[in-house]
Structures are given as structure tokens and as C-alpha cells.
Write an enzyme that holds these catalytic residues in place. Structure first.
Site, mmCIF file in Angstrom:
data_model
loop_
_atom_site.group_PDB
_atom_site.id
_atom_site.type_symbol
_atom_site.label_atom_id
_atom_site.label_comp_id
_atom_site.label_asym_id
_atom_site.label_seq_id
_atom_site.Cartn_x
_atom_site.Cartn_y
_atom_site.Cartn_z
ATOM 1 N N TYR A 148 -15.754 -24.949 -6.650
ATOM 2 C CA TYR A 148 -16.896 -24.733 -5.759
ATOM 3 C C TYR A 148 -16.944 -25.899 -4.784
ATOM 4 O O TYR A 148 -16.871 -27.056 -5.200
ATOM 5 C CB TYR A 148 -18.175 -24.671 -6.583
ATOM 6 C CG TYR A 148 -19.453 -24.547 -5.781
ATOM 7 C CD1 TYR A 148 -19.789 -23.363 -5.139
ATOM 8 C CD2 TYR A 148 -20.344 -25.621 -5.689
ATOM 9 C CE1 TYR A 148 -20.968 -23.248 -4.418
ATOM 10 C CE2 TYR A 148 -21.528 -25.515 -4.968
ATOM 11 C CZ TYR A 148 -21.836 -24.326 -4.334
ATOM 12 O OH TYR A 148 -23.004 -24.208 -3.628
ATOM 13 N N ASP A 243 -11.964 -32.619 -3.030
ATOM 14 C CA ASP A 243 -13.422 -32.531 -3.053
ATOM 15 C C ASP A 243 -13.900 -33.377 -4.235
ATOM 16 O O ASP A 243 -13.857 -32.954 -5.382
ATOM 17 C CB ASP A 243 -13.848 -31.066 -3.211
ATOM 18 C CG ASP A 243 -15.369 -30.921 -3.236
ATOM 19 O OD1 ASP A 243 -16.072 -31.946 -3.411
ATOM 20 O OD2 ASP A 243 -15.855 -29.789 -3.094
ATOM 21 N N LYS A 271 -23.519 -36.935 -3.796
ATOM 22 C CA LYS A 271 -24.145 -37.295 -5.083
ATOM 23 C C LYS A 271 -24.289 -38.800 -5.313
ATOM 24 O O LYS A 271 -25.246 -39.399 -4.870
ATOM 25 C CB LYS A 271 -23.396 -36.625 -6.217
ATOM 26 C CG LYS A 271 -23.215 -35.117 -5.928
ATOM 27 C CD LYS A 271 -23.326 -34.239 -7.101
ATOM 28 C CE LYS A 271 -23.005 -32.805 -6.761
ATOM 29 N NZ LYS A 271 -24.073 -31.867 -6.964
HETATM 30 N N1 HOZ Z 1 -24.329 -26.635 -7.298
HETATM 31 C C1 HOZ Z 1 -24.933 -27.506 -8.251
HETATM 32 C C2 HOZ Z 1 -24.172 -27.525 -9.514
HETATM 33 N N2 HOZ Z 1 -22.779 -27.523 -9.425
HETATM 34 C C3 HOZ Z 1 -26.348 -27.102 -8.552
HETATM 35 C C4 HOZ Z 1 -27.263 -27.704 -7.585
HETATM 36 C C5 HOZ Z 1 -28.753 -27.486 -7.920
HETATM 37 O O1 HOZ Z 1 -29.106 -26.409 -8.356
HETATM 38 O O2 HOZ Z 1 -29.507 -28.403 -7.735
#
Ligand code: HOZ
Length: 437
Positions: A148, A243, A271
Site C-alpha cells: 500500500y 516506500d 510517520k
Molecule cells: N493506512 C493506515 C494503516 N496502514 C491506517 C491509517 C489510519 O486509519 O489512521
């Protein structure tokens, strides 16, 4: 029997949220659809613990999906934020903080010679793809299933994270022409990558990969996989993009690229470098980055990019994690906990497997001890994970509400937190085993 918690305030807030927020949440995985029941609403985080709207306190293994590597509300982060709040929160103009952040990132991740700050991981990957296309003059992009890279149109094809949780890895709203620009290969399949490059090598702008896949639970790269991608991209004039939005400054100080000793052309970050505030970054080779506006023809911009608050918080975090023993301690905590979980699952007779990279970990209700691909991940017993999730929640342990997300541990997790987690898991596995009988 483990008794459920009282969560009436969260339930009320969710009902209100549903009126004016689509699905009641601002990011899909939060909705608990992957585990059933309603989401918890949180009001406080301190160290390794978070407290929900009903006053229930949890040991947190989500850590805001990665940034909270020092734990919540770390005193040095809080004080840097206070200081910056008094000096202004945005100027829409350059600051010294951005220069310090760029210098720090380039020093810690030597493949990055030049870096641009943005506001999220999605923005970082979107911009890196545009840059790769602008640099190579090619359109096609290669990604791997279960990876992802944020909700970028061309990358939301066979995606992980929420897309996987909800069984819709290909989003509606993406033009077929855009999706056609993306080749998708199985993760860890270097042979498939070689075949694709043999057929389409001169059309491919970039290969983008999570060097440790953290959006289909946690899947490590097989030996030689990342090297093979490096060689193929180099041979065919394509760029290799790592990534590292999740793994950067999370699995090791130099990210996954330092663990596996493979140098990408571009890296995307997020992050940890924002210390819990919205941030992202992409950077890499000077000659590639020089194609960005205002130097070059690839346009990219942002009013809040390099935001002083986010950068002030991120700098403190990067400083703290630069301590020589930091990642040895963090990795040790994760390993200790996973070892305890494995023993507890084994004694309850529950097929269970774990993976780990530094401060990130994966847990699978799966017979297979060698999880290497999305196909392996999909063989996990998801209903069993759901039961386990709720049993852990009821005992004050907050896990990612999906069988397809990685776990995160922080410096703030204590021996006692880890022991309590293992005890809770032992009880949960016991109940899961009883239900299976
Ligand atoms: N895409 C995030 C986990 N891989 C989740 C982000 C969220 O829901 O805060």
C-alpha cells in the site's frame, strides 16, 4: 471468561460521527469493519498507553500506525511543540527547521542526497511517482500486490491496508487508463519482475515497493528480492523507489534500506519524521530531485509543506532515536513480546506465526511459519484473529483492528506492559482454543 469493556461513550460518539462523517471515521481502517463492532474513540495518550472516551486504558500497539516510536506525549516532543507554538505555526515560507530536517534525513539515510518535505505519506508517493515519470519520460509503474502506497490513483491497484481489509484492493473512481499504467506483481517474486522487465523494460518509469511490507500485516523481503529489483531497474533505466513511510526510522535508524543494504534511487518517508504530526517526505539522487520545480519541469508544491510544528516534533524524535542503543532496545522489546506470544499460542495449540523488523511486527493465525506473499497472508484464519482482537481489547490491549496491518512497539513499552500483553494473549488463546473445540 474474559468480559467485554463498557464502551458506551465511544458507541455514542460513533453514532454522532456517522451523521456527518462518511462511515463515522476519517480513515477507513479505524471503523473496526475488519474486526466487527464499533470503533473506540480516544482522548489521551501517555507513553505506551492510550485512554478511550469511557476511561478504559490500553497498552497501545498501533502507535498512530508508526509515528509514536517514543510513546505518546513524549516530554521532549511536547516541549518542542510548545516552544514552536509560541513562535508561529506556519509561514508559507522557508524556515531553518526545514534545513535542519533535510540535513538530518540526508545524514541518516545516505541514499537521500536531496529531500522535499510534504504533508503525508500519500503525497510523498504521489510526488515520487510523478518525478520518476518526469525523469525517465516513461509512464508505466510497477507495484506489488498487498503493498500500500497511500491512496494515489495509480497505486491503488491490488493495494494493501484498508483496501485489503475491506476486500476492495482496486478502488472505484480510478480511470481505467490510469490503472492500466500500473503493472502489479506478487511480492517477493523476483522471477516475475525479470519476466516483466524483459517484455516491457523500456516503458517502465519506476518500481515502487515497501522494502518490508507493512500493509498486509508484516511480510519481510525474501533473500535477494530487493537486490533483484535494484539490478533490474538499473539495467532497464527505471528508478527504484522504496516506500519507507512506515519502515523509515522504524525498523532501523537507516530504514529498511540499511537493514537489507540495497540503495534505492528515491525513498518516500512519513510517520516517524513528524513525531505524530502530519508530515511526509520524498528524496533521493540529486540528479533526479533536480527535476523538481523550481529547478526542473516536474511540478510539486504545498502551502503547509515543511510545517514548523511537524518538523520541530520530528527533529526531536530523530535526535532521540539516534542514540546508539535505541534500535537494539526497541528490537529486543518486540522480540521478547513475540517470543512470549508464540509460546502462549503453542501451548494453547493455536497455529500462529510472527514476523519482526525492528520496532514493527506481524502476527498471523496461520500454520505456515514462512509468510512471504499476499497469498500466504490470505491463508490466515481471519475469523480467529477477530475473536483474538476483541479478547485482547477486553483485557486492555489495543491492536490494529485488522488482520492485515502491522503492529508497532515503542520505547515507552515497559517490561510490565510486555508481560501483561503476553498474559492477556495466553488467556485469549485459551478461549480461542476452546471455541475451536
Ligand atoms: N493506512 C493506515 C494503516 N496502514 C491506517 C491509517 C489510519 O486509519 O489512521
Amino acid at each position: 471468561m474474559i468480559q467485554p469493556l463498557s464502551t458506551t461513550h465511544s458507541a455514542d460518539l460513533f453514532q454522532r460521527a456517522l451523521v456527518h462523517i462518511p462511515g463515522g471515521v476519517n480513515s477507513p481502517v479505524r471503523a473496526f469493519k475488519g474486526v466487527g463492532g464499533g470503533p473506540l474513540f480516544f482522548k489521551k495518550g501517555q507513553g505506551a498507553h492510550i485512554t478511550d472516551a469511557d476511561g478504559n486504558r490500553f497498552i497501545d500497539y498501533v502507535g498512530a500506525w508508526g509515528p509514536m516510536i517514543l510513546g505518546h506525549s513524549h516530554p521532549k516532543v511536547v516541549s518542542a511543540l510548545h516552544e514552536q507554538l509560541n513562535d508561529g505555526t506556519a509561514f508559507g515560507a522557508p524556515t531553518e527547521l526545514e534545513v535542519l530536517m533535510a540535513e538530518k534525513i540526508c545524514a541518516l539515510m545516505p541514499s537521500i542526497q536531496s529531500v522535499r518535505l510534504v504533508n503525508s505519506g500519500t503525497e510523498a508517493t504521489m510526488s515520487a511517482i510523478r518525478l520518476a515519470r518526469g525523469f525517465t519520460g516513461r509512464d508505466k509503474v510497477v507495484k506489488f500486490d498487498g503493498c500500500y502506497h497511500g491512496h494515489v490513483d495509480s497505486l491503488l491497484v491490488k493495494a494493501g491496508s484498508g483496501a485489503l481489509t475491506f476486500g476492495a484492493p482496486d478502488s472505484a473512481g480510478i480511470p481505467a487508463d490510469t490503472a492500466r499504467q500500473t503493472f502489479v506483481l506478487p511480492y517477493n517474486d523476483a522471477e516475475a519482475a525479470a519476466l516483466l522487465f524483459a517484455a516491457h523494460g523500456d516503458e517502465i518509469a519506476a518500481v515502487i515497493v515497501e522494502p518490508v511490507a507493512g500493509n498486509m500485516n508484516l511480510v519481510l523481503p525474501a533473500p535477494g528480492f530487493l537486490d533483484a529489483l535494484r539490478q533490474l531497474t538499473e539495467k532497464h533505466g527505471a528508478l527504484l523507489i522504496f516506500d519507507e513511510v512506515m519502515t523509515g526510522f522504524r525498523v532501523a535508524l537507516g530504514g529498511a534500506q540499511s537493514l537489507y543494504e540495497v540503495t534505492p534511487d528515491l525513498t518516500t518517508l512519513g510517520k516517524v519524521i513528524g513525531g505524530g504530526l502530519p508530515v511526509g517526505a520524498f528524496g533521493g539522487r540529486c540528479d533526479v530531485m533536480a527535476k523538481l520545480a523550481p529547478e526542473g519541469p516536474v511540478y510539486q508544491a504545498g502551502t503547509l509543506s515543511g510545517n514548523p510544528l511537524a518538523v520541530a516534533a520530528g527533529l526531536v524524535v530523530l535526535e532521540e532515536i539516534s542514540r546508539p542503543e535505541f534500535f537494539i532496545e526497541l528490537g529486543g522489546k518486540a522480540a521478547q513480546m513475540l517470543h512470549g506470544l508464540q509460546r502462549a499460542a503453542d501451548s494453547a495449540g493455536i497455529p500462529f506465526t510472527t514476523t519482526q523488523a525492528g520496532g514493527m511486527f506481524g502476527c498471523f493465525f496461520n500454520e505456515n511459519r514462512q509468510i512471504e506473499s499476499l497469498a500466504h497472508v490470505m491463508n490466515s484464519n481471519v475469523p480467529r484473529f477477530r475473536t483474538y482482537f476483541h479478547l485482547m481489547l477486553a483485557q486492555g490491549v489495543y491492536l490494529a483492528p485488522s488482520a492485515f496491518e502491522a503492529g508497532f512497539i515503542s520505547q515507552a513499552h515497559s517490561e510490565e506492559d510486555i508481560a501483561r500483553t503476553i498474559e492477556a494473549a495466553a488467556r485469549a488463546f485459551g478461549e480461542v482454543a476452546q471455541l475451536a473445540r
